[in-house]
Design a protein around this motif. Structure first.
Motif, PDB file in Angstrom:
ATOM      1  N   ARG A  21       0.825  -1.217   0.000  1.00  0.00           N
ATOM      2  CA  ARG A  21       0.000   0.000   0.000  1.00  0.00           C
ATOM      3  C   ARG A  21       0.857   1.264   0.000  1.00  0.00           C
ATOM      4  O   ARG A  21       0.633   2.189  -0.779  1.00  0.00           O
ATOM      5  N   LEU A  22       1.859   1.317   0.881  1.00  0.00           N
ATOM      6  CA  LEU A  22       2.737   2.481   0.920  1.00  0.00           C
ATOM      7  C   LEU A  22       3.535   2.591  -0.375  1.00  0.00           C
ATOM      8  O   LEU A  22       3.748   3.692  -0.900  1.00  0.00           O
ATOM      9  N   ALA A  23       3.982   1.446  -0.908  1.00  0.00           N
ATOM     10  CA  ALA A  23       4.776   1.458  -2.137  1.00  0.00           C
ATOM     11  C   ALA A  23       4.006   2.119  -3.278  1.00  0.00           C
ATOM     12  O   ALA A  23       4.571   2.905  -4.052  1.00  0.00           O
ATOM     13  N   THR A  24       2.714   1.830  -3.374  1.00  0.00           N
ATOM     14  CA  THR A  24       1.908   2.410  -4.451  1.00  0.00           C
ATOM     15  C   THR A  24       1.860   3.931  -4.345  1.00  0.00           C
ATOM     16  O   THR A  24       1.997   4.646  -5.345  1.00  0.00           O
ATOM     17  N   HIS A  25       1.694   4.456  -3.130  1.00  0.00           N
ATOM     18  CA  HIS A  25       1.675   5.907  -2.952  1.00  0.00           C
ATOM     19  C   HIS A  25       3.035   6.532  -3.275  1.00  0.00           C
ATOM     20  O   HIS A  25       3.113   7.583  -3.931  1.00  0.00           O
TER      21      HIS A  25
ATOM     22  N   ALA B  52      -6.407   4.859  -1.262  1.00  0.00           N
ATOM     23  CA  ALA B  52      -6.524   5.084   0.179  1.00  0.00           C
ATOM     24  C   ALA B  52      -7.834   4.518   0.724  1.00  0.00           C
ATOM     25  O   ALA B  52      -7.925   4.186   1.921  1.00  0.00           O
ATOM     26  N   LEU B  53      -8.859   4.368  -0.131  1.00  0.00           N
ATOM     27  CA  LEU B  53     -10.161   3.879   0.315  1.00  0.00           C
ATOM     28  C   LEU B  53     -10.269   2.356   0.317  1.00  0.00           C
ATOM     29  O   LEU B  53     -11.228   1.798   0.856  1.00  0.00           O
ATOM     30  N   VAL B  54      -9.309   1.665  -0.272  1.00  0.00           N
ATOM     31  CA  VAL B  54      -9.343   0.193  -0.305  1.00  0.00           C
ATOM     32  C   VAL B  54      -9.115  -0.338   1.109  1.00  0.00           C
ATOM     33  O   VAL B  54      -8.147   0.048   1.769  1.00  0.00           O
TER      34      VAL B  54
END
Length: 482
Positions: free
Chosen positions: A364-368, A471-473
């Protein structure tokens, strides 16, 4: 009417599972021998149990999956270098040439709507080759330079075929051992195809510009090879006949699972529930329509679907319009098509070298982080008026965009209920292909009025929207509604 329920036999580890167990020292996973299994397959042979593929057969299957992804990348990397020449051949502007992506989108949408129905009745071994043949039909229409309306219709056929294959291959890969890394590598092969096609397309632009549509003969040959390979290697097998049957061995995590129990009297006419017996009956949705309704009720489906639609739209939009941007805004020539190859080459590299980075900081952080880096690089392309500088920046944009698609496919397995994972992967993969058609069309339509420089700010704004979607996932597995 109650559908016939069959009991699965003991699971025999396939070749990849055996290899994995040798490396890790762990026993290969076994499908529970207790339980019952639904099937909607039309043909009797699809309901038969097949022996697990041997080592070489399994490697052949993996090679076939890679070939499908290579052709998908080849298809998506094609349009950028060809676009200016096709505009000249048909004597049309940015807006009219962009209509090909609208027709492509219709094919992808149709694939997304029919994939679950077809898969439930015919399985991977029939649906994937059928998709390949639809793609071949599209290339047959394209390769002789037909009138523009027929040329556009060809993109419906190729889009439908590619959408089916993309859904099928991603779902199959998610069922195999070490699925996370396998998905990264498969989509790296997609990038390899998208890297190779601009190199070939640019040669056609340079040497047969007046008949640049001959390029599609090469695509036709690859499409035929893919269709034949899928038929020969998979021999019409379903996913279950390759990877083992989907039988959930943790019924408490699926609200619709019904567990047989033994009861004993409490002495007052009631009954006390004892420990569950060993046999579990899986009673989740059995019809395609029911599965799709379940999938559509889950908000996480829509967040991930919108993310992937925007992501693939940006990925293909940059690849499709970067050449036109460099020619119109940076004074590049026909060789600007090589920049698309560098961009997709970066995509390929990113899907390999950033695997450990993604695993270290988390999906998740990697995608951002990767998205913010892409935005910064797109600002560089927008503001720095250097052909070489723009080409380098585009290549690095490809590197950081690369890992995001396989990350989403992996998160689907973490978030969605077990029996809805296959349908969700198929739906989201097909919507991603819709994005690959819709966003390039929007770019062309806006460019017709404001100029192709609009590519950079448009892509940056879309990246900002998909960060909100991501962020909503949810971070935990969602509960399936009854």
């Amino acid at each position: 009417m109650t559908e016939k329920i069959e009991s699965p036999p003991a699971h025999h580890p396939n070749a990849l599972e055996r290899l994995t167990s040798l490396v890790t020292g762990e026993e290969p996973p076994a499908t529970p021998t207790t339980g019952e299994y639904h099937t909607n397959y039309v043909f009797a042979r699809l309901r038969e149990d097949k022996p697990p593929p041997g080592r070489y057969h399994m490697w052949g299957m993996l090679a076939a999956l890679y070939l499908v992804m290579f052709l998908a990348g080849w298809n998506d990397g094609t349009q950028g270098p060809l676009l200016p020449s096709l505009q000249e051949y048909y004597n049309i502007n940015y807006l009219v040439i962009s209509i090909i992506w609208v027709f492509n989108m219709l094919g992808f949408l149709l694939a997304g709507l029919t994939n679950v129905f077809l898969t439930d009745r015919f399985g991977f071994g029939i649906v994937a080759p059928f998709g390949a043949m639809c793609q071949v039909l599209g290339y047959i229409f394209m390769c002789w330079g037909p009138p523009y309306p027929l040329f556009c219709f060809a993109f419906v056929c190729s889009g439908y075929g590619l959408g089916l294959q993309d859904a099928q291959v991603n779902t199959m890969a998610s069922r195999l051992p070490n699925a996370n890394n396998l998905l990264f590598l498969m989509h790296a092969v997609y990038g390899l195809g998208a890297t190779a096609s601009p190199l070939v397309a640019t040669q056609f632009v340079k040497h047969v510009r007046s008949k640049v549509y001959y390029y599609y003969f090469v695509s036709l040959g690859l499409g035929l090879a893919t269709a034949v390979t899928l038929l020969v290697v998979f021999q019409l097998r379903t996913e279950d006949q390759v990877a083992g049957r989907r039988v959930e061995d943790h019924p408490e995590s699926v609200p619709q699972a019904v567990t047989e129990t033994e009861t004993k009297s409490d002495g007052e006419g009631g009954a006390e529930v004892a420990a569950p017996a060993a046999r579990t009956v899986k009673t989740g949705p059995t019809s395609s329509g029911s599965k799709m309704k379940q999938i559509m009720r889950i908000s996480a489906t829509h967040y991930m679907a919108l993310f992937i639609l925007l992501y693939v739209g940006v990925e293909v939009g940059i690849g499709g319009w970067a050449t036109s941007f460099l020619i119109a805004e940076r004074g590049g020539g026909d060789s600007s098509g090589y920049v698309s190859a560098g961009y997709f080459g970066g995509l390929t590299i990113g899907r390999v070298v950033l695997i450990p980075v993604t695993n270290f900081i988390g999906k998740r952080l990697a995608t951002h982080v990767f998205t913010l880096l892409c935005i910064a690089l797109m600002v560089v392309v927008w503001t720095v008026k250097s052909l070489i500088g723009n080409a380098v920046a585009y290549a690095f944009v490809g590197v950081f965009l690369g890992p995001m698609y396989p990350i989403v496919m992996i998160v689907i397995l973490d978030v969605m209920p077990f029996e809805l994972q296959a349908g969700t992967i198929g739906w989201i993969a097909s919507l991603g292909q819709v994005g690959s058609a819709f966003m390039p069309f929007v770019t062309g339509a806006i460019s017709q009025k404001h100029g192709v420089w609009i590519l950079q700010p448009l892509m940056i704004s879309i990246m900002g929207v998909w960060m909100v979607c991501w962020a909503l996932v949810p971070r935990t597995r969602v509960q399936q509604r009854a």
